[in-house]
Motif scaffolding. Structure first.
Motif, PDB file in Angstrom:
ATOM      1  N   ASN A 172       1.768  -9.691   1.894  1.00 54.74           N
ATOM      2  CA  ASN A 172       0.839  -8.597   2.157  1.00 54.74           C
ATOM      3  C   ASN A 172       1.054  -7.420   1.221  1.00 54.74           C
ATOM      4  OD1 ASN A 172      -0.741  -9.536   4.347  1.00 54.74           O
ATOM      5  ND2 ASN A 172       1.020  -9.292   5.703  1.00 54.74           N
ATOM      6  N   HIS A 173       2.278  -7.246   0.782  1.00 50.29           N
ATOM      7  CA  HIS A 173       2.620  -6.008   0.078  1.00 50.29           C
ATOM      8  C   HIS A 173       2.997  -6.200  -1.379  1.00 50.29           C
ATOM      9  CE1 HIS A 173       3.278  -5.212   4.394  1.00 50.29           C
ATOM     10  NE2 HIS A 173       2.758  -4.052   4.122  1.00 50.29           N
ATOM     11  N   ARG A 174       3.172  -7.454  -1.800  1.00 49.27           N
ATOM     12  CA  ARG A 174       3.624  -7.701  -3.165  1.00 49.27           C
ATOM     13  C   ARG A 174       2.726  -7.000  -4.204  1.00 49.27           C
ATOM     14  NH1 ARG A 174       7.084 -11.688  -3.467  1.00 49.27           N
ATOM     15  NH2 ARG A 174       6.051 -12.746  -1.737  1.00 49.27           N
ATOM     16  N   GLN A 175       1.411  -7.083  -3.971  1.00 50.02           N
ATOM     17  CA  GLN A 175       0.479  -6.488  -4.941  1.00 50.02           C
ATOM     18  C   GLN A 175       0.721  -4.982  -5.113  1.00 50.02           C
ATOM     19  OE1 GLN A 175      -3.528  -6.366  -3.243  1.00 50.02           O
ATOM     20  NE2 GLN A 175      -2.713  -7.059  -1.283  1.00 50.02           N
ATOM     21  N   PHE A 176       1.184  -4.317  -4.040  1.00 48.71           N
ATOM     22  CA  PHE A 176       1.363  -2.870  -4.142  1.00 48.71           C
ATOM     23  C   PHE A 176       2.629  -2.519  -4.901  1.00 48.71           C
ATOM     24  CE2 PHE A 176      -1.063  -3.615  -0.181  1.00 48.71           C
ATOM     25  CZ  PHE A 176      -2.268  -3.167  -0.681  1.00 48.71           C
ATOM     26  N   HIS A 177       3.640  -3.386  -4.787  1.00 50.95           N
ATOM     27  CA  HIS A 177       4.836  -3.149  -5.590  1.00 50.95           C
ATOM     28  C   HIS A 177       4.463  -3.178  -7.071  1.00 50.95           C
ATOM     29  CE1 HIS A 177       8.021  -3.700  -2.381  1.00 50.95           C
ATOM     30  NE2 HIS A 177       6.917  -4.003  -1.751  1.00 50.95           N
ATOM     31  N   ASP A 178       3.590  -4.120  -7.431  1.00 50.29           N
ATOM     32  CA  ASP A 178       3.150  -4.198  -8.825  1.00 50.29           C
ATOM     33  C   ASP A 178       2.289  -2.990  -9.198  1.00 50.29           C
ATOM     34  OD1 ASP A 178       4.468  -6.583  -8.976  1.00 50.29           O
ATOM     35  OD2 ASP A 178       2.687  -7.798  -8.545  1.00 50.29           O
ATOM     36  N   LEU A 179       1.394  -2.619  -8.275  1.00 48.52           N
ATOM     37  CA  LEU A 179       0.472  -1.520  -8.556  1.00 48.52           C
ATOM     38  C   LEU A 179       1.232  -0.195  -8.740  1.00 48.52           C
ATOM     39  CD1 LEU A 179      -2.547  -1.136  -8.860  1.00 48.52           C
ATOM     40  CD2 LEU A 179      -2.696  -0.586  -6.446  1.00 48.52           C
ATOM     41  N   VAL A 180       2.252   0.006  -7.927  1.00 49.22           N
ATOM     42  CA  VAL A 180       3.036   1.233  -8.069  1.00 49.22           C
ATOM     43  C   VAL A 180       3.677   1.274  -9.446  1.00 49.22           C
ATOM     44  CG1 VAL A 180       5.134   2.412  -7.293  1.00 49.22           C
ATOM     45  CG2 VAL A 180       3.465   1.622  -5.616  1.00 49.22           C
ATOM     46  N   LYS A 181       4.182   0.128  -9.880  1.00 48.49           N
ATOM     47  CA  LYS A 181       4.811   0.088 -11.205  1.00 48.49           C
ATOM     48  C   LYS A 181       3.799   0.375 -12.302  1.00 48.49           C
ATOM     49  CE  LYS A 181       8.441  -3.123 -10.173  1.00 48.49           C
ATOM     50  NZ  LYS A 181       8.155  -4.491  -9.768  1.00 48.49           N
ATOM     51  N   LYS A 192       9.733   3.897   1.325  1.00 44.09           N
ATOM     52  CA  LYS A 192      10.106   3.452  -0.010  1.00 44.09           C
ATOM     53  C   LYS A 192       9.801   1.961  -0.154  1.00 44.09           C
ATOM     54  CE  LYS A 192      12.319   7.400  -0.983  1.00 44.09           C
ATOM     55  NZ  LYS A 192      11.251   8.418  -1.018  1.00 44.09           N
ATOM     56  N   LEU A 193       9.698   1.543  -1.395  1.00 40.59           N
ATOM     57  CA  LEU A 193       9.416   0.137  -1.660  1.00 40.59           C
ATOM     58  C   LEU A 193      10.693  -0.687  -1.546  1.00 40.59           C
ATOM     59  CD1 LEU A 193       7.083   0.380  -4.767  1.00 40.59           C
ATOM     60  CD2 LEU A 193       6.420  -0.139  -2.432  1.00 40.59           C
ATOM     61  N   GLY A 194      10.545  -1.891  -1.001  1.00 44.03           N
ATOM     62  CA  GLY A 194      11.622  -2.870  -1.058  1.00 44.03           C
ATOM     63  C   GLY A 194      12.686  -2.691  -0.007  1.00 44.03           C
ATOM     64  N   THR A 195      13.670  -3.564  -0.046  1.00 42.69           N
ATOM     65  CA  THR A 195      14.730  -3.553   0.955  1.00 42.69           C
ATOM     66  C   THR A 195      15.836  -2.600   0.521  1.00 42.69           C
ATOM     67  OG1 THR A 195      15.425  -5.567  -0.153  1.00 42.69           O
ATOM     68  CG2 THR A 195      14.391  -5.818   2.000  1.00 42.69           C
ATOM     69  N   PRO A 196      16.488  -1.971   1.485  1.00 41.79           N
ATOM     70  CA  PRO A 196      17.503  -0.976   1.155  1.00 41.79           C
ATOM     71  C   PRO A 196      18.625  -1.561   0.305  1.00 41.79           C
ATOM     72  CG  PRO A 196      17.211  -1.120   3.546  1.00 41.79           C
ATOM     73  CD  PRO A 196      16.345  -2.168   2.930  1.00 41.79           C
TER      74      PRO A 196
END
Ligand code: HEC
Ligand code: HEC
Length: 89
Positions: A39-48, A85-89
């Motif tokens: 669900n969220h992978r695309q946003f990690h890329d978009l933020v980058k 924040k993005l991703g796991t701590p």
């Protein structure tokens, strides 16, 4: 006169510290992170590639009161990624 000026300086410093303290504690470290799942992978890329503001536009397509409601007492909803924040701590 000199004393009056000093008092005002201290007041200004106090205000500055208060603002800094507020900004510092605004995103609590315990806030859940945006998972790296389908669900969220695309946003990690978009933020980058385009930054947080571009990605945040899409969050409420799923995170709204009808689909995935926010927990009770959830803070103001703009700028999701300021707190989550993005991703796991
Ligand atoms: C396609 C639908 C969808 C979109 C768009 C979406 N999410 Fe989610 N989100 C989910 C679902 C489903 C869950 C719950 C299951 C999970 O953890 O994936 C979730 C869970 C979460 C969680 C909680 C994770 C946890 O630890 O419990 C956070 C934080 C979150 N999303 C933030 C965001 C942010 C920020 C955006 C925008 C950048 C966003 N989501 C966009 C579907 C979506
Ligand atoms: C001012 C900070 C802040 C902002 C802005 C914010 N949140 Fe949250 N959010 C929190 C806090 C604090 C919690 C409750 C603690 C937790 O579970 O992380 C929370 C909880 C959540 C949860 C549930 C997490 C879980 O584990 O069940 C989701 C999903 C979520 N937020 C999504 C979003 C989305 C999407 C946006 C933007 C539309 C957003 N948040 C904006 C602070 C914020």
């Amino acid at each position: 006169m000199a004393i009056a000026l000093k008092k005002r300086d201290f007041l200004l410093i106090g205000v500055a510290i208060a603002i800094l303290a507020f900004l510092w504690q605004a995103p609590p470290e315990s806030t859940s992170r945006v998972p790296l799942d389908d669900n969220h992978r695309q946003f990690h890329d978009l933020v980058k590639s385009e930054g947080k503001k571009a990605a945040e536009k899409f969050c409420e397509e799923c995170h709204n009161k009808d689909d995935i409601p926010f927990p009770e007492g959830h803070p103001a909803k703009y700028r999701c990624l300021f707190c989550h924040k993005l991703g796991t701590p």
